[in-house]
Design a protein around this motif. Sequence first.
Motif, PDB file in Angstrom:
ATOM      1  N   ALA A  49      -9.623   5.290  -8.090  1.00 59.38           N
ATOM      2  CA  ALA A  49      -9.445   5.505  -6.646  1.00 59.38           C
ATOM      3  C   ALA A  49     -10.337   6.645  -6.166  1.00 59.38           C
ATOM      4  N   ALA A  50     -10.400   7.720  -6.935  1.00 62.62           N
ATOM      5  CA  ALA A  50     -11.252   8.851  -6.565  1.00 62.62           C
ATOM      6  C   ALA A  50     -12.719   8.450  -6.538  1.00 62.62           C
ATOM      7  N   SER A  51     -13.128   7.645  -7.516  1.00 61.68           N
ATOM      8  CA  SER A  51     -14.516   7.198  -7.572  1.00 61.68           C
ATOM      9  C   SER A  51     -14.882   6.343  -6.358  1.00 61.68           C
ATOM     10  N   LEU A  52     -13.985   5.445  -5.962  1.00 62.43           N
ATOM     11  CA  LEU A  52     -14.258   4.582  -4.826  1.00 62.43           C
ATOM     12  C   LEU A  52     -14.302   5.376  -3.523  1.00 62.43           C
ATOM     13  N   ILE A  53     -13.381   6.327  -3.369  1.00 65.03           N
ATOM     14  CA  ILE A  53     -13.380   7.141  -2.155  1.00 65.03           C
ATOM     15  C   ILE A  53     -14.662   7.956  -2.063  1.00 65.03           C
ATOM     16  N   HIS A  65       0.839  -1.194   0.000  1.00 65.66           N
ATOM     17  CA  HIS A  65       0.000   0.000   0.000  1.00 65.66           C
ATOM     18  C   HIS A  65       0.879   1.250   0.000  1.00 65.66           C
ATOM     19  N   ALA A  66       0.479   2.244  -0.786  1.00 69.19           N
ATOM     20  CA  ALA A  66       1.156   3.543  -0.826  1.00 69.19           C
ATOM     21  C   ALA A  66       2.663   3.360  -1.012  1.00 69.19           C
ATOM     22  N   ASP A  67       3.464   3.834  -0.041  1.00 69.21           N
ATOM     23  CA  ASP A  67       4.918   3.834  -0.226  1.00 69.21           C
ATOM     24  C   ASP A  67       5.617   2.572   0.270  1.00 69.21           C
ATOM     25  N   SER A  68       4.886   1.584   0.742  1.00 67.21           N
ATOM     26  CA  SER A  68       5.505   0.355   1.238  1.00 67.21           C
ATOM     27  C   SER A  68       5.593  -0.702   0.144  1.00 67.21           C
ATOM     28  N   ALA A  99      -3.984   6.123  -2.471  1.00 69.55           N
ATOM     29  CA  ALA A  99      -4.751   4.935  -2.848  1.00 69.55           C
ATOM     30  C   ALA A  99      -4.347   4.409  -4.221  1.00 69.55           C
ATOM     31  N   SER A 100      -3.992   5.293  -5.133  1.00 73.81           N
ATOM     32  CA  SER A 100      -3.665   4.874  -6.492  1.00 73.81           C
ATOM     33  C   SER A 100      -2.347   4.111  -6.568  1.00 73.81           C
ATOM     34  N   LEU A 101      -1.558   4.115  -5.472  1.00 76.98           N
ATOM     35  CA  LEU A 101      -0.287   3.393  -5.434  1.00 76.98           C
ATOM     36  C   LEU A 101      -0.461   1.931  -5.008  1.00 76.98           C
ATOM     37  N   LEU A 102      -1.686   1.515  -4.751  1.00 79.90           N
ATOM     38  CA  LEU A 102      -1.960   0.147  -4.321  1.00 79.90           C
ATOM     39  C   LEU A 102      -1.432  -0.859  -5.345  1.00 79.90           C
TER      40      LEU A 102
END
Length: 221
Positions: free
Chosen positions: A106-110, A11-14, A132-135
Amino acid sequence: FRVVAPDLPGHADSDIPEGFAFTLEGFSAFLEDMRQELGLERVSLVGHSMGGCICVHYAASHPDAVERLALISTPGSAGALGWQARLPFAHRLAGLAYPLWGPRMAASLIKSSVRHPDKLPPDFLEGAVMQASLLRREALVGTTRMLGKLDLGPELAAIKAPVLIVQGDHDPSVKPSESERLGGVLDGARLHAIPDCGHCPNYEYPHLVVGLVEDFMRGVV
């Protein structure tokens, strides 16, 4: 308070550690490794949605390490989730749809998860969408599979720490009645339903949620 906000694996930066399992056991082991690496003796956990599930599992597995537990919009079983998450082979569908994943989806889901998306501050929404888009695909598929089999019954019964439960009364992702069900299982849990709120009280009413969590951590509520 000292606050540590980890990005979960994938997730994200991980990144995804080699051999990491997208299971509650895998995420709990990740949290335990992080706690030990940071030299933290005891922690209080705050988890939203799937994060709350991970916190419950960790608290049950490491009771001596957890002081307090705050759960926001957290399901205790797959039956409490929306119908999309309960579709047969939902994880396979998620994998097939992943090529479409990006800022727009991601924007739509949020936006679909909150009660009043137009009230989200634009800069906040932009940051949330970027994260979220980095998933990673593996994370999307793995967590979808994990949630489809979710059953925290044994873990909930093992919780010893004080618990705060927060949920919106118009949650489209987790049945609003789930907070009351969890409250009945978790002896002495504090319940707080937020009116006119969707799945993300921490997005929609951040000052209220932060106040509730702060008071809970101080033992006020």
